[in-house]
Design an enzyme around this catalytic site. Structure first.
Site, PDB file in Angstrom:
ATOM      1  N   GLN A  11       0.820  -1.221   0.000  1.00 52.01           N
ATOM      2  CA  GLN A  11       0.000   0.000   0.000  1.00 52.01           C
ATOM      3  C   GLN A  11       0.855   1.273   0.000  1.00 52.01           C
ATOM      4  O   GLN A  11       0.577   2.209  -0.739  1.00 52.01           O
ATOM      5  CB  GLN A  11      -0.836   0.065   1.278  1.00 52.01           C
ATOM      6  CG  GLN A  11      -1.791  -1.048   1.513  1.00 52.01           C
ATOM      7  CD  GLN A  11      -2.728  -0.655   2.640  1.00 52.01           C
ATOM      8  OE1 GLN A  11      -3.641   0.127   2.422  1.00 52.01           O
ATOM      9  NE2 GLN A  11      -2.497  -1.165   3.830  1.00 52.01           N
ATOM     10  N   LEU A  37      13.687  -9.546   1.450  1.00 53.71           N
ATOM     11  CA  LEU A  37      14.314  -9.130   2.708  1.00 53.71           C
ATOM     12  C   LEU A  37      14.804 -10.295   3.562  1.00 53.71           C
ATOM     13  O   LEU A  37      15.484 -10.088   4.567  1.00 53.71           O
ATOM     14  CB  LEU A  37      13.373  -8.227   3.512  1.00 53.71           C
ATOM     15  CG  LEU A  37      13.641  -6.720   3.349  1.00 53.71           C
ATOM     16  CD1 LEU A  37      13.591  -6.271   1.916  1.00 53.71           C
ATOM     17  CD2 LEU A  37      12.670  -5.903   4.184  1.00 53.71           C
ATOM     18  N   ALA A  60       7.515  -5.159   4.390  1.00 53.19           N
ATOM     19  CA  ALA A  60       7.424  -5.749   5.724  1.00 53.19           C
ATOM     20  C   ALA A  60       6.573  -7.007   5.683  1.00 53.19           C
ATOM     21  O   ALA A  60       5.703  -7.150   4.811  1.00 53.19           O
ATOM     22  CB  ALA A  60       6.808  -4.756   6.716  1.00 53.19           C
ATOM     23  N   TYR A  61       6.823  -7.863   6.640  1.00 54.18           N
ATOM     24  CA  TYR A  61       5.931  -8.992   6.917  1.00 54.18           C
ATOM     25  C   TYR A  61       4.785  -8.378   7.724  1.00 54.18           C
ATOM     26  O   TYR A  61       4.972  -7.990   8.881  1.00 54.18           O
ATOM     27  CB  TYR A  61       6.676 -10.048   7.724  1.00 54.18           C
ATOM     28  CG  TYR A  61       5.847 -11.261   8.082  1.00 54.18           C
ATOM     29  CD1 TYR A  61       6.095 -12.495   7.481  1.00 54.18           C
ATOM     30  CD2 TYR A  61       4.822 -11.179   9.010  1.00 54.18           C
ATOM     31  CE1 TYR A  61       5.338 -13.604   7.811  1.00 54.18           C
ATOM     32  CE2 TYR A  61       4.058 -12.280   9.335  1.00 54.18           C
ATOM     33  CZ  TYR A  61       4.318 -13.483   8.733  1.00 54.18           C
ATOM     34  OH  TYR A  61       3.560 -14.582   9.055  1.00 54.18           O
ATOM     35  N   THR A  62       3.595  -8.243   7.114  1.00 51.88           N
ATOM     36  CA  THR A  62       2.504  -7.485   7.751  1.00 51.88           C
ATOM     37  C   THR A  62       1.327  -8.364   8.196  1.00 51.88           C
ATOM     38  O   THR A  62       0.294  -7.830   8.604  1.00 51.88           O
ATOM     39  CB  THR A  62       1.983  -6.384   6.800  1.00 51.88           C
ATOM     40  OG1 THR A  62       1.628  -6.987   5.554  1.00 51.88           O
ATOM     41  CG2 THR A  62       3.012  -5.297   6.581  1.00 51.88           C
ATOM     42  N   THR A 101       5.465   0.977  13.386  1.00 53.22           N
ATOM     43  CA  THR A 101       4.076   0.732  13.765  1.00 53.22           C
ATOM     44  C   THR A 101       3.745   1.099  15.218  1.00 53.22           C
ATOM     45  O   THR A 101       4.620   1.055  16.092  1.00 53.22           O
ATOM     46  CB  THR A 101       3.755  -0.772  13.547  1.00 53.22           C
ATOM     47  OG1 THR A 101       2.465  -1.061  14.066  1.00 53.22           O
ATOM     48  CG2 THR A 101       4.752  -1.675  14.264  1.00 53.22           C
ATOM     49  N   TYR A 125       4.424  -9.630  15.756  1.00 51.34           N
ATOM     50  CA  TYR A 125       4.647  -8.608  14.717  1.00 51.34           C
ATOM     51  C   TYR A 125       5.276  -7.360  15.345  1.00 51.34           C
ATOM     52  O   TYR A 125       6.253  -6.812  14.826  1.00 51.34           O
ATOM     53  CB  TYR A 125       3.311  -8.285  14.054  1.00 51.34           C
ATOM     54  CG  TYR A 125       3.298  -7.057  13.176  1.00 51.34           C
ATOM     55  CD1 TYR A 125       3.850  -7.065  11.895  1.00 51.34           C
ATOM     56  CD2 TYR A 125       2.721  -5.863  13.627  1.00 51.34           C
ATOM     57  CE1 TYR A 125       3.826  -5.928  11.090  1.00 51.34           C
ATOM     58  CE2 TYR A 125       2.689  -4.733  12.840  1.00 51.34           C
ATOM     59  CZ  TYR A 125       3.249  -4.763  11.577  1.00 51.34           C
ATOM     60  OH  TYR A 125       3.220  -3.633  10.792  1.00 51.34           O
ATOM     61  N   TRP A 150      -3.051   1.772  11.410  1.00 50.91           N
ATOM     62  CA  TRP A 150      -4.373   1.657  10.766  1.00 50.91           C
ATOM     63  C   TRP A 150      -4.349   2.194   9.322  1.00 50.91           C
ATOM     64  O   TRP A 150      -5.157   3.046   8.944  1.00 50.91           O
ATOM     65  CB  TRP A 150      -5.423   2.396  11.606  1.00 50.91           C
ATOM     66  CG  TRP A 150      -5.644   1.839  12.980  1.00 50.91           C
ATOM     67  CD1 TRP A 150      -4.787   1.073  13.732  1.00 50.91           C
ATOM     68  CD2 TRP A 150      -6.807   2.023  13.807  1.00 50.91           C
ATOM     69  NE1 TRP A 150      -5.349   0.776  14.946  1.00 50.91           N
ATOM     70  CE2 TRP A 150      -6.574   1.349  15.029  1.00 50.91           C
ATOM     71  CE3 TRP A 150      -8.004   2.701  13.629  1.00 50.91           C
ATOM     72  CZ2 TRP A 150      -7.504   1.317  16.060  1.00 50.91           C
ATOM     73  CZ3 TRP A 150      -8.932   2.688  14.663  1.00 50.91           C
ATOM     74  CH2 TRP A 150      -8.690   1.999  15.852  1.00 50.91           C
TER      75      TRP A 150
HETATM   76  N1  LIG Z   1      -1.030  -1.671   7.110  1.00 45.71           N
HETATM   77  C1  LIG Z   1      -1.057  -1.106   8.315  1.00 45.71           C
HETATM   78  O1  LIG Z   1      -2.125  -0.912   8.927  1.00 45.71           O
HETATM   79  C2  LIG Z   1       0.229  -0.645   8.948  1.00 45.71           C
HETATM   80  C3  LIG Z   1       0.164  -0.089  10.237  1.00 45.71           C
HETATM   81  C4  LIG Z   1       1.354   0.352  10.828  1.00 45.71           C
HETATM   82  C5  LIG Z   1       2.560   0.217  10.149  1.00 45.71           C
HETATM   83  N2  LIG Z   1       2.571  -0.365   8.922  1.00 45.71           N
HETATM   84  C6  LIG Z   1       3.871  -0.505   8.259  1.00 45.71           C
HETATM   85  O2  LIG Z   1       3.839   0.218   7.058  1.00 45.71           O
HETATM   86  C7  LIG Z   1       4.708  -0.400   6.086  1.00 45.71           C
HETATM   87  C8  LIG Z   1       3.943  -0.605   4.795  1.00 45.71           C
HETATM   88  O3  LIG Z   1       2.791  -1.387   5.076  1.00 45.71           O
HETATM   89  P1  LIG Z   1       1.729  -1.705   3.947  1.00 45.71           P
HETATM   90  O4  LIG Z   1       0.385  -1.601   4.556  1.00 45.71           O
HETATM   91  O5  LIG Z   1       2.076  -0.947   2.701  1.00 45.71           O
HETATM   92  O6  LIG Z   1       2.064  -3.250   3.755  1.00 45.71           O
HETATM   93  P2  LIG Z   1       1.544  -4.280   2.662  1.00 45.71           P
HETATM   94  O7  LIG Z   1       0.525  -3.631   1.788  1.00 45.71           O
HETATM   95  O8  LIG Z   1       1.226  -5.521   3.385  1.00 45.71           O
HETATM   96  O9  LIG Z   1       2.850  -4.497   1.793  1.00 45.71           O
HETATM   97  C9  LIG Z   1       3.996  -5.069   2.331  1.00 45.71           C
HETATM   98  C10 LIG Z   1       4.962  -5.346   1.212  1.00 45.71           C
HETATM   99  O10 LIG Z   1       6.109  -5.967   1.791  1.00 45.71           O
HETATM  100  C11 LIG Z   1       6.504  -6.985   0.931  1.00 45.71           C
HETATM  101  N3  LIG Z   1       7.219  -8.051   1.590  1.00 45.71           N
HETATM  102  C12 LIG Z   1       6.783  -8.951   2.497  1.00 45.71           C
HETATM  103  N4  LIG Z   1       7.748  -9.815   2.791  1.00 45.71           N
HETATM  104  C13 LIG Z   1       8.826  -9.466   2.046  1.00 45.71           C
HETATM  105  C14 LIG Z   1      10.131  -9.977   1.880  1.00 45.71           C
HETATM  106  N5  LIG Z   1      10.547 -11.089   2.536  1.00 45.71           N
HETATM  107  N6  LIG Z   1      10.965  -9.365   1.028  1.00 45.71           N
HETATM  108  C15 LIG Z   1      10.563  -8.283   0.334  1.00 45.71           C
HETATM  109  N7  LIG Z   1       9.354  -7.752   0.426  1.00 45.71           N
HETATM  110  C16 LIG Z   1       8.486  -8.339   1.277  1.00 45.71           C
HETATM  111  C17 LIG Z   1       5.242  -7.534   0.313  1.00 45.71           C
HETATM  112  O11 LIG Z   1       5.622  -8.128  -0.883  1.00 45.71           O
HETATM  113  P3  LIG Z   1       4.691  -9.139  -1.749  1.00 45.71           P
HETATM  114  O12 LIG Z   1       3.742  -8.218  -2.455  1.00 45.71           O
HETATM  115  O13 LIG Z   1       5.675  -9.812  -2.629  1.00 45.71           O
HETATM  116  O14 LIG Z   1       4.025 -10.031  -0.746  1.00 45.71           O
HETATM  117  C18 LIG Z   1       4.416  -6.282   0.138  1.00 45.71           C
HETATM  118  O15 LIG Z   1       4.635  -5.717  -1.122  1.00 45.71           O
HETATM  119  C19 LIG Z   1       5.205  -1.681   6.757  1.00 45.71           C
HETATM  120  O16 LIG Z   1       6.453  -1.417   7.309  1.00 45.71           O
HETATM  121  C20 LIG Z   1       4.209  -1.934   7.875  1.00 45.71           C
HETATM  122  O17 LIG Z   1       4.808  -2.641   8.932  1.00 45.71           O
HETATM  123  C21 LIG Z   1       1.441  -0.783   8.305  1.00 45.71           C
END
Ligand SMILES: NC(=O)c1ccc[n+]([C@@H]2O[C@H](COP(=O)([O-])OP(=O)(O)OC[C@H]3O[C@@H](n4cnc5c(N)ncnc54)[C@H](OP(=O)(O)O)[C@@H]3O)[C@@H](O)[C@H]2O)c1
Length: 296
Positions: A11, A37, A60-62, A101, A125, A150
Site C-alpha cells: 500500500q 528481505l 514488511a511482513y505485515t 508501527t 509482529y 491503521w
Molecule cells: N497496514 C497497516 O495498517 C500498517 C500499520 C502500521 C505500520 N505499517 C507498516 O507500514 C509499512 C507498509 O505497510 P503496507 O500496509 O504498505 O504493507 P503491505 O501492503 O502488506 O505491503 C507489504 C509489502 O512488503 C513486501 N514483503 C513482504 N515480505 C517481504 C520480503 N521477505 N521481502 C521483500 N518484500 C516483502 C510484500 O511483498 P509481496 O507483495 O511480494 O508479498 C508487500 O509488497 C510496513 O512497514 C508496515 O509494517 C502498516
C-alpha cells in the site's frame, strides 16, 4: 530527487509511486522476487549500484496474526532485513526512511503515545518491528523511523476494502469498539514521506531531523467508528449498514492488539512542519475512489 522504495506491491509503496508525479520526483519500486528481505546478500545486490538520494523501506511482513506462528520469519524480514536495507543505504551514502508501527507499544497508556515512551510490544509482529527500528538505528545514523497505524488505501488489502466487501452482502457487521487509534491514508502518508525525504536530503546537518517520529491521520476513532464512517458513505441516501459494537474479548484473534493505538504526532509537526489531514476527509476520497472502481 530520486527515491528507492522497497515493498513494491504494498500500500505505502504504491501510494508513493502514485504521488511522486505530483512533486516531480522519481520513485523506483523494488520488491520480490528481485529484492527479498530474507535474503541478506540479495539486499545489497538489489540496492547497491542503484542511483538514489534516499531509500524508503516500506517492505514488511505485515500478517499480524500469522506472525504469532511465524515469528522467526517475521523477524528476519522486519528486523534483520530492515537493518540490512538501512546498512545498504548507508553504503550508498544516503538516508533511510523506515516505516514502523503503533504495535511496538502495549496500549496501556491513557494518552497518545510519544516517541520517548517505552516500547513494550504484546505480539510477535510488534516485536519484529521493534527489532527493525533498533537494527535500522544501529546501521545508519541518517535514519527516520516513522511509526504509523491503521493504514488504508485504494491498493492491496486493508480495513476499508474489507468493510466494503462485507457491507455489500450484509445489513450488519460486528466491529471492535474498544480499541482506539487513527485511520491513516497511505496516500497522505506518501505525501508526508516525500516532504520528509526532500527536507532530509536537502540538509547538510541532519542531526535534528533523524530519529523516531509518530505519523497518523488527524483525530482518533475506534474500529467501529471507522467502519461507521465507511458505511455512511456507501449508504448513498439509503439505510447504512449497521455496525454492531464488539469488545476485543468478543472478537478473539491469534495476536493481541493494543487497546490504545493513538500516536502523538507533535514531534513531526515541530521538526518537519508535517501534519496529516483529519482522517474523515481522507477516508471520503478513498471510499469514493473504491466505489467508482466497483461500479465502473
Ligand atoms: N497496514 C497497516 O495498517 C500498517 C500499520 C502500521 C505500520 N505499517 C507498516 O507500514 C509499512 C507498509 O505497510 P503496507 O500496509 O504498505 O504493507 P503491505 O501492503 O502488506 O505491503 C507489504 C509489502 O512488503 C513486501 N514483503 C513482504 N515480505 C517481504 C520480503 N521477505 N521481502 C521483500 N518484500 C516483502 C510484500 O511483498 P509481496 O507483495 O511480494 O508479498 C508487500 O509488497 C510496513 O512497514 C508496515 O509494517 C502498516
Amino acid at each position: 530527487m530520486r527515491v528507492i522504495v522497497t515493498g513494491k506491491q504494498g500500500q505505502v509503496a504504491r501510494s508513493l509511486l502514485e504521488r511522486a508525479s505530483a512533486y516531480g520526483i522519481e520513485v523506483e519500486l523494488v520488491g520480490r522476487p528481485d529484492l527479498d528481505l530474507t535474503d541478506s546478500g540479495g539486499i545489497f545486490d538489489g540496492l547497491a549500484g542503484r542511483d538514489a538520494d534516499v531509500v524508503v523501506n516500506a517492505a514488511a511482513y505485515t500478517a499480524v496474526d500469522r506472525a504469532e506462528t511465524e515469528e522467526d520469519l517475521a523477524t528476519r524480514v522486519n528486523g534483520t532485513g530492515a537493518g540490512l536495507v538501512a546498512e545498504a543505504a548507508r553504503e550508498m551514502g544516503v538516508p533511510v526512511i523506515q516505516i514502523s508501527t503503533d504495535y511496538v507499544f502495549d496500549g496501556a497508556l491513557d494518552r497518545p503515545y510519544r516517541e520517548e515512551d517505552a516500547p513494550a510490544p504484546i505480539n510477535a509482529y510488534g516485536r519484529s518491528k521493534l527489532a527493525g527500528e533498533r537494527a535500522v538505528a544501529a546501521a545508519n545514523p541518517d535514519h527516520v523511523i516513522l511509526r504509523t497505524a491503521w493504514v488504508y488505501s485504494p491498493f492491496g488489502a486493508n480495513f476499508v476494502k474489507t468493510m466494503l466487501r462485507l457491507g455489500a452482502s450484509r445489513s450488519e457487521v460486528g466491529v471492535v469498539a474498544d480499541q482506539r487509534g487513527a485511520p491513516t491514508s497511505a496516500l497522505d502518508l506518501a505525501d508526508a514521506v516525500i516532504a520528509i525525504a526532500r527536507r532530509i536530503t536537502g540538509s547538510r546537518n541532519r542531526a535534528g531531523l533523524t530519529g523516531v517520529f509518530h505519523m497518523t491521520g488527524g483525530g482518533e476513532a475506534t474500529w467501529a467508528e471507522f467502519a461507521e464512517a465507511i458505511f455512511a458513505q456507501t449508504a448513498r441516501g439509503g439505510k447504512p449498514v449497521a455496525v454492531r459494537p464488539l469488545t476485543t474479548a468478543e472478537y478473539p484473534t491469534p495476536a493481541r492488539r493494543p487497546a490504545n493505538s493513538r500516536l502523538d504526532p507533535s514531534r513531526l509537526r515541530e521538526v518537519y512542519g508535517v501534519e496529516l489531514p483529519p482522517w474523515r476527509e481522507s477516508l471520503k476520497s478513498c471510499v469514493a475512489r473504491l466505489l467508482a472502481v466497483s461500479s465502473a
